[in-house]
Design an enzyme around this catalytic site. Structure first.
Site, PDB file in Angstrom:
ATOM      1  N   HIS A   1     -64.977  18.583  36.599  1.00  0.00           N
ATOM      2  CA  HIS A   1     -64.969  19.948  36.047  1.00  0.00           C
ATOM      3  C   HIS A   1     -63.748  20.235  35.192  1.00  0.00           C
ATOM      4  CE1 HIS A   1     -67.002  19.938  40.034  1.00  0.00           C
ATOM      5  NE2 HIS A   1     -67.974  20.495  39.339  1.00  0.00           N
TER       6      HIS A   1
ATOM      7  N   ASP B   1     -48.484 -18.045  59.244  1.00  0.00           N
ATOM      8  CA  ASP B   1     -49.157 -19.342  59.370  1.00  0.00           C
ATOM      9  C   ASP B   1     -48.581 -20.424  58.460  1.00  0.00           C
ATOM     10  OD1 ASP B   1     -51.017 -21.437  59.772  1.00  0.00           O
ATOM     11  OD2 ASP B   1     -52.565 -19.978  60.283  1.00  0.00           O
TER      12      ASP B   1
ATOM     13  N   HIS C   1     -50.884 -24.145  58.828  1.00  0.00           N
ATOM     14  CA  HIS C   1     -52.092 -24.521  58.086  1.00  0.00           C
ATOM     15  C   HIS C   1     -51.780 -25.327  56.824  1.00  0.00           C
ATOM     16  CE1 HIS C   1     -51.079 -21.259  55.265  1.00  0.00           C
ATOM     17  NE2 HIS C   1     -52.027 -21.706  54.477  1.00  0.00           N
TER      18      HIS C   1
ATOM     19  N   HIS D   1     -53.883 -27.458  52.909  1.00  0.00           N
ATOM     20  CA  HIS D   1     -53.397 -27.699  51.549  1.00  0.00           C
ATOM     21  C   HIS D   1     -52.986 -29.151  51.312  1.00  0.00           C
ATOM     22  CE1 HIS D   1     -53.603 -23.413  51.075  1.00  0.00           C
ATOM     23  NE2 HIS D   1     -52.617 -23.169  51.895  1.00  0.00           N
TER      24      HIS D   1
ATOM     25  N   ASP E   1     -57.254 -21.393  50.979  1.00  0.00           N
ATOM     26  CA  ASP E   1     -57.102 -20.344  52.001  1.00  0.00           C
ATOM     27  C   ASP E   1     -58.341 -19.470  52.093  1.00  0.00           C
ATOM     28  OD1 ASP E   1     -54.530 -21.044  52.800  1.00  0.00           O
ATOM     29  OD2 ASP E   1     -53.611 -19.887  51.185  1.00  0.00           O
TER      30      ASP E   1
HETATM   31 FE1  FES Z   1     -64.134  19.597  40.054  1.00  0.00          FE
HETATM   32 FE2  FES Z   1     -62.369  17.659  40.006  1.00  0.00          FE
HETATM   33  S1  FES Z   1     -62.447  19.365  38.747  1.00  0.00           S
HETATM   34  S2  FES Z   1     -64.086  17.849  41.240  1.00  0.00           S
END
Ligand code: FES
Length: 440
Positions: A104, A206, A209, A214, A364
């Protein structure tokens, strides 16, 4: 909190139920009791040099946004829009004066304050929204030697107390010279189909190992040049020649004192040996005679629960992604005083060895995912994992902090799982002990 932890972690951590690597309820509790209370690495100073520099990371499964402020400090916020919760910043890193939510359009400043809301007035909120109440959720941040850690729990002790005497060891890799270290070459990431602790214990504890897992990779890298990487036994019998394991409050340090073991696997060790030998007197002046010999030596270890290091190979953090999955973030870390051509060589070398498709990393990952295959199965989940090597041999020493045994031992595993059990059982930080500090 979790009841019955003592049945999962037994005999000082020597036997650990494999349910801790697969059970969904245990995992859910960890997100609260371990990731909700521990200090977790979020950034190094050199990753965010300028004001407005930011990076995104995780604490547990929570996305976190870390930003360099105008006053030079570092702050961390939940990376979730305070309006209805979508991920606010989708970039991995960058520089910004403000962060605008894609849903938003609420706009937040680098200090987390809510700066701007579309339709704040008569065409929407009628000026009834108190913007001061709806900034980003701030997370407590403290630093040690250029490392920034964050903690969700206001009741947690300071970062310095949390690290305790383990800081004495950390200095040898994060503060070897007055100029410090630098995180280089960006972040490498990979997903792994196993519990996060399987990926963490591999480096916290570890060393054993390396000999089997390796063997082929070590052979390819060493050829017939006759160097040693610091974990060979040969005629060595005394603990210092065999290297040490040190455990303090779940943090682990496994290291040698030869001052050169890292470079045995490098393509051309000569310029690296020349560099550390040239700097050795400065290390001694800065760190003292004992710690100075950690520099250049083979080391693996980590800060509980998930910040890990193998100097010369990669530094990393393991983020949990469900009981059976984790994400590994990896960095190249070098001394700032290192000549530029050696810095570039280290980035390449890290990618070749412990990078996402590195020779050692793939060894690994194969083993870690093989563990996940059995600990999730009905019968396999009822078995215990064995961490009893050297049980009862750990000692306190006057010259080194922590509980110490020789390097190839399960000392740091036991310390790690004892600490894990303490966090899982405790109602609050009041019930979580800190080892008494001997060093200032
Ligand atoms: Fe509405 Fe972020 S501005 S969820």
């Amino acid at each position: 909190t979790m009841k019955g932890i003592e049945t999962l972690v037994r005999e000082s951590g020597a036997y650990v139920s494999r349910r801790v690597f697969s059970d969904a309820d245990i995992y859910k509790n960890e997100l609260e009791n371990v990731f909700g209370r521990t200090w977790q690495f979020v950034a190094h100073d050199t990753q965010l040099p300028k004001s407005g520099d930011f990076l995104t990371t995780f604490m547990g499964e929570d996305p976190v946004l870390v930003i360099r402020q105008e006053d030079g400090s570092i702050r961390a916020f939940l990376n979730a829009c305070s309006h209805r919760g979508p991920l606010l910043c989708m970039a991995e890193e960058g520089n910004a004066k403000s962060f605008s939510c894609p849903y938003h359009g609420w706009v937040f400043g680098a200090d987390g304050t809510l700066l701007n809301v579309p339709r704040e007035g008569g065409d929407g909120y009628h000026h009834q929204l108190d913007k001061g109440q709806w900034g980003l959720q701030s997370i407590r941040v403290e630093s040690y030697k250029g490392l920034y850690f964050a903690n969700f729990d206001p009741a947690a002790p300071s970062l310095r107390d949390y690290l305790g005497d383990f800081a004495w060891y950390l200095d040898a890799i994060f503060d070897p010279l007055p100029a410090g270290v630098e995180f280089l070459g960006g972040t490498m990431r990979q997903r792994l189909k196993c519990n996060w602790k399987i990926a963490a214990e591999n480096i916290v504890a570890d060393t054993y190992h390396v000999l089997a897992a390796h063997a082929v990779a070590v052979g390819v890298c060493m050829g017939d040049r006759g160097m040693q990487i610091g974990i060979e036994v040969g005629e060595k019998t005394d603990v210092d020649a065999l290297g040490i394991s040190a455990t303090i409050d779940g943090h682990g340090w496994n290291a040698n004192f030869d001052g050169q073991g890292i470079f045995g696997l490098f393509k051309d060790p000569a310029p690296w040996l020349a560099y550390v030998n040239r700097q050795r007197q400065r290390y001694i002046e800065h760190l003292g005679e004992r710690r100075a010999w950690f520099v250049g030596s083979s080391i693996d270890g980590g800060v509980f629960p998930n910040f890990l290091f193998v100097p010369g190979f990669t530094f990393r953090q393991i983020h949990p992604k469900g009981p059976n999955e984790c994400e590994i973030a990896m960095w190249t870390v070098v001394e700032r005083d290192l000549p530029p051509d050696l810095k570039r060589e280290m980035v390449r070398f890290n990618a070749r060895m412990l990078g996402t498709s590195g020779m050692f990393e793939t060894d690994d990952c194969a083993n870690m995912e093989r563990i996940a295959m059995t600990v999730n199965a009905t019968q396999g989940s009822r078995r215990d994992s064995h961490y009893a090597m050297g049980l009862g041999r750990e000692r306190e020493r006057s010259d080194l902090p922590g509980l110490i045994d020789q390097r190839v031992s399960d000392t740091c595993f036991r310390g790690y799982y004892r600490r894990w059990a303490e966090f899982m059982q405790a109602e609050s930080w009041r019930e979580i002990p800190l080892a008494p500090r001997k060093l200032t």
